[in-house]
Write a protein that holds these residues in place. Structure first.
Motif, PDB file in Angstrom:
ATOM      1  N   LYS A 185       0.861  -1.185  -0.149  1.00  0.00           N
ATOM      2  CA  LYS A 185       0.188  -0.171  -0.004  1.00  0.00           C
ATOM      3  C   LYS A 185       0.543   1.599  -0.531  1.00  0.00           C
ATOM      4  O   LYS A 185       0.743   2.494   0.712  1.00  0.00           O
ATOM      5  CB  LYS A 185      -0.745  -0.337   1.136  1.00  0.00           C
ATOM      6  N   ASN A 206      -4.209   5.321   3.652  1.00  0.00           N
ATOM      7  CA  ASN A 206      -5.592   5.382   2.905  1.00  0.00           C
ATOM      8  C   ASN A 206      -5.790   6.138   1.254  1.00  0.00           C
ATOM      9  O   ASN A 206      -5.095   7.457   1.563  1.00  0.00           O
ATOM     10  CB  ASN A 206      -6.555   6.235   3.737  1.00  0.00           C
ATOM     11  N   GLU A 208      -8.394   7.390   0.005  1.00  0.00           N
ATOM     12  CA  GLU A 208      -9.408   8.396  -0.110  1.00  0.00           C
ATOM     13  C   GLU A 208      -8.472   9.805   0.403  1.00  0.00           C
ATOM     14  O   GLU A 208      -8.993  11.338   0.506  1.00  0.00           O
ATOM     15  CB  GLU A 208     -10.288   8.490   1.464  1.00  0.00           C
ATOM     16  N   ARG A 225      -8.869   4.719  -7.090  1.00  0.00           N
ATOM     17  CA  ARG A 225      -9.306   4.753  -6.421  1.00  0.00           C
ATOM     18  C   ARG A 225     -10.628   3.450  -6.524  1.00  0.00           C
ATOM     19  O   ARG A 225     -10.681   2.692  -5.882  1.00  0.00           O
ATOM     20  CB  ARG A 225     -10.068   5.611  -5.599  1.00  0.00           C
ATOM     21  N   GLU A 226     -11.247   4.221  -7.936  1.00  0.00           N
ATOM     22  CA  GLU A 226     -11.938   2.770  -8.363  1.00  0.00           C
ATOM     23  C   GLU A 226     -11.428   1.718  -8.675  1.00  0.00           C
ATOM     24  O   GLU A 226     -11.925   0.539  -8.719  1.00  0.00           O
ATOM     25  CB  GLU A 226     -12.530   3.365  -9.583  1.00  0.00           C
ATOM     26  N   ASP A 227      -9.958   1.554  -9.909  1.00  0.00           N
ATOM     27  CA  ASP A 227      -9.193  -0.105 -10.235  1.00  0.00           C
ATOM     28  C   ASP A 227      -8.968  -0.487  -8.405  1.00  0.00           C
ATOM     29  O   ASP A 227      -9.624  -1.710  -8.663  1.00  0.00           O
ATOM     30  CB  ASP A 227      -8.223   0.556 -10.172  1.00  0.00           C
ATOM     31  N   VAL A 228      -8.711  -0.143  -7.570  1.00  0.00           N
ATOM     32  CA  VAL A 228      -7.827  -0.311  -6.748  1.00  0.00           C
ATOM     33  C   VAL A 228      -9.444  -1.430  -6.048  1.00  0.00           C
ATOM     34  O   VAL A 228      -9.681  -2.343  -5.824  1.00  0.00           O
ATOM     35  CB  VAL A 228      -8.170   0.186  -5.604  1.00  0.00           C
ATOM     36  N   GLU A 229     -10.696  -0.510  -5.859  1.00  0.00           N
ATOM     37  CA  GLU A 229     -11.865  -1.466  -5.421  1.00  0.00           C
ATOM     38  C   GLU A 229     -11.761  -2.261  -6.510  1.00  0.00           C
ATOM     39  O   GLU A 229     -12.411  -3.331  -5.912  1.00  0.00           O
ATOM     40  CB  GLU A 229     -12.791  -0.131  -4.907  1.00  0.00           C
ATOM     41  N   LEU A 230     -11.913  -2.422  -7.191  1.00  0.00           N
ATOM     42  CA  LEU A 230     -12.437  -3.067  -8.216  1.00  0.00           C
ATOM     43  C   LEU A 230     -11.759  -4.677  -8.434  1.00  0.00           C
ATOM     44  O   LEU A 230     -12.124  -5.525  -7.750  1.00  0.00           O
ATOM     45  CB  LEU A 230     -12.413  -2.688  -9.826  1.00  0.00           C
ATOM     46  N   GLU A 232      -9.692  -5.690  -5.813  1.00  0.00           N
ATOM     47  CA  GLU A 232     -10.095  -5.699  -4.465  1.00  0.00           C
ATOM     48  C   GLU A 232     -11.056  -6.997  -4.131  1.00  0.00           C
ATOM     49  O   GLU A 232     -11.667  -7.864  -3.614  1.00  0.00           O
ATOM     50  CB  GLU A 232      -9.667  -5.375  -2.791  1.00  0.00           C
ATOM     51  N   GLY A 233     -12.215  -6.393  -4.962  1.00  0.00           N
ATOM     52  CA  GLY A 233     -13.465  -6.935  -4.890  1.00  0.00           C
ATOM     53  C   GLY A 233     -13.114  -8.346  -6.014  1.00  0.00           C
ATOM     54  O   GLY A 233     -13.973  -9.388  -5.209  1.00  0.00           O
TER      55      GLY A 233
END
Ligand SMILES: Nc1nc2c(ncn2[C@@H]2O[C@H](COP(=O)(O)OP(=O)(O)OP(=O)(O)O)[C@@H](O)[C@H]2O)c(=O)[nH]1
Ligand SMILES: [Mg+2]
Length: 526
Positions: A185, A206, A208, A225-230, A232-233
């Motif tokens: 991170k 973070n 954010e 932020r979008e990519d990382v969320e995707l 990790e999901g």
């Protein structure tokens, strides 16, 4: 105890890829980060006048391609790393395949513009057969490449392995901003530099955090932020065990020539890459922590150093401790061998060592006793499995252009063939010499090296041959009779084995039908 500690310290791996993906560049940058070399001689884009540490052969310098595997060791964060840079070109695939038998894991380089290419697929097939752990490095992010998600999908599909990104690029090409390290991170900002090692590194706990927007721009920050969320999901948590079993390949992004993304790769590699593994022999499995030494020769290289004209055999140590001046059992040979000089390849320099441990690759000066595939042990007769041998595809007759240098030519041909560069066949009638290779480029290398290393000038004349078939028979009389009646098509390989030179597929089929007692083999190992 000593042995265990040494084994635990070692990581032995190869860099593999389609030609031009950036293997040699990555290799060199790893040495740079490892502190093994001080400045990098950047590989020039037009591939001329390269001076990377590992491409030492003259022909490689001139063409900017790797024609043979090079071995380089260095110390990094308490670990001894043995790194093998392989040639990507299919004509030298034999060398690369042999190298894969001597390593415990691989780093696979993929060009982000070109994606998964054909040679990469072939090499991965070999890795998949042995469940070799694979890390992917997606290179050349300073260019406008393909969408990272597409690349990941392509890897999964074509290479038949699951992927797990451990870093993620922020934009690419001209607007490439850097890589976000998903493993620890932190954010690594990009400043194009071929010589600088320290990239700016910012720790972002973070995503954010507003700092992110200030550093890479609001749009890029939101995209990340979008990519990382995707990611990790979609992707399960990275589990090193799955990587070690060859089921999941962690993926990194970067730009080797710009020193970018290398640190993440190297640091994670140290963390997760496998220790020297057990090896399969025909007789049994050999574990690295056995007291008794064993190892095998996977490569031979003559005249590596133009000043010394030595022939070096590359030995992978599989178990126990290998020591200088100690007599060892040469499994194929008749008498024990001892080596007064063991060379370890540290960065560009060679140095002599007194001992070596599992995972290590050392050079042994050889006067002609050793062959590719040979095993050395502390006594036991074992044969390591998996050294491939190839069936030649292209045949050309050797034409000596300087009859005053026939001796040199003989010697050069003999030594190069012992290296496994190609295969030589000498016809019984007329002593015509024919070289068989798997690719066109090998002829250029042979011609060049004969001139440079042996002062012999040759040309090659095309020959209309379909296959060289090694022949044998349980019935010696039948074999003699076959050799007599087909004498115009009978040749010997460089070990003196009988070979039938078939001109066409149809004709070979006919001969096979007419002589059921004769066995035809398409590689020399049968
Ligand atoms: N733009 C860009 N070019 C790169 C990068 N890394 C390597 N290259 C260039 O790509 C070309 C090929 O690099 P090499 O390292 O010789 O490739 P290789 O995979 O070792 O090639 P072979 O050994 O012949 O299979 C050279 O011109 C390098 O300068 C990068 O990150 N970005
Ligand atoms: Mg190379």
């Amino acid at each position: 105890m000593d042995l265990l500690a040494e084994i635990h310290r070692r990581r032995t791996f190869a860099i593999i890829a389609h030609p031009d993906a950036g293997k040699t560049t990555l290799n060199e940058k790893m040495l740079l980060f490892g502190g093994a070399i001080k400045t990098a001689g950047a590989v020039k884009s037009h591939k001329i006048d390269t001076s990377t540490k590992s491409d030492w052969m003259e022909i490689e310098k001139q063409r900017g391609i790797s024609v043979a595997t090079s071995v380089m060791g260095f110390e990094y964060k308490g670990k001894k790393i043995n790194l093998l840079d392989t040639p990507g070109h299919q004509d030298f695939a034999e060398d690369t395949y042999r190298t894969l038998t001597a390593v415990d894991s691989v780093i696979l380089v993929i060009d982000c513009v070109k994606g998964v290419e054909i040679q990469t697929e072939k090499l991965m097939e070999v890795c998949r057969m042995r469940n070799t752990p694979v890390i992917c490095f997606i290179n050349k992010l300073d260019r406008e490449g393909r969408d990272p998600y597409d690349l990941l999908d392509e890897i999964e599909e074509k290479l038949n392995i699951e992927v797990r990104p451990l870093s993620w690029p922020i934009s690419m090409g001209k607007s490439f901003k850097g890589v976000y390290n998903l493993y620890n991170k932190s954010l690594n900002l990009f400043t194009p530099s071929q010589r600088k090692v320290n990239a700016e590194r910012v720790s972002i706990e973070n995503l954010e955090d507003e700092k992110l927007g200030e550093l890479v721009g609001i749009n890029n920050a939101n995209q990340l932020r979008e990519d990382v969320e995707l990611i990790e999901g979609v992707y399960p948590e990275f589990d090193p065990t799955n990587y070690l079993q060859g089921q999941v390949a962690p993926v990194f992004f970067g730009s080797a020539v710009n020193n970018f993304g290398i640190q993440e790769l190297l640091d994670t590699f140290i963390d997760i890459a496998p220790l020297p593994k057990s090896r399969e022999a025909e007789e049994r499995e050999v574990k690295p922590d056995e007291d008794k030494f064993s190892g095998f020769v996977f490569k031979i290289h003559a005249n590596m150093d133009p000043n010394h004209r030595n022939r070096i055999a590359f030995l992978r140590i599989c178990s126990g401790k290998f020591e200088r001046n100690k007599p060892y059992n040469h499994v194929r040979g008749t008498k024990p061998l001892r080596f007064s000089n063991i060379t370890s390849f540290m960065a560009q320099d060679k140095e002599s060592v007194d001992e070596a441990f599992p995972g290590d690759i050392v050079g042994l000066y050889d006067t002609g006793n050793l062959r590719i595939g040979d095993t050395l042990t502390d006594g036991e007769n074992i044969h390591f499995k998996g050294i491939p041998s190839f069936s030649p595809e292209i045949f050309k007759e050797v034409i000596n252009k300087d009859t005053m240098k026939s001796k040199q030519l003989e010697k050069g041909l003999k030594q190069l063939m012992e290296e496994g560069v190609a295969q030589l066949f000498t016809f019984d009638i007329g002593s015509r010499k024919v070289i068989g290779t798997v690719g066109q480029l090998q002829f250029e290398v042979i011609q060049f090296r004969l001139k440079n290393e042996y002062n012999a000038t040759v040309e090659f004349a095309p020959m209309n041959l379909y296959k060289a078939c090694w022949i044998s028979s349980k019935d010696k009389k039948q074999l003699d009779e076959f050799v007599r009646s087909k004498n115009r098509h009978i040749a010997r390989d460089n070990k003196g084995n009988l070979v039938f030179m078939a001109e066409s597929k149809a004709w070979l089929q006919m001969v096979q039908d007419n002589y059921p007692e004769i066995e035809f083999h398409f590689t020399s190992e049968f």
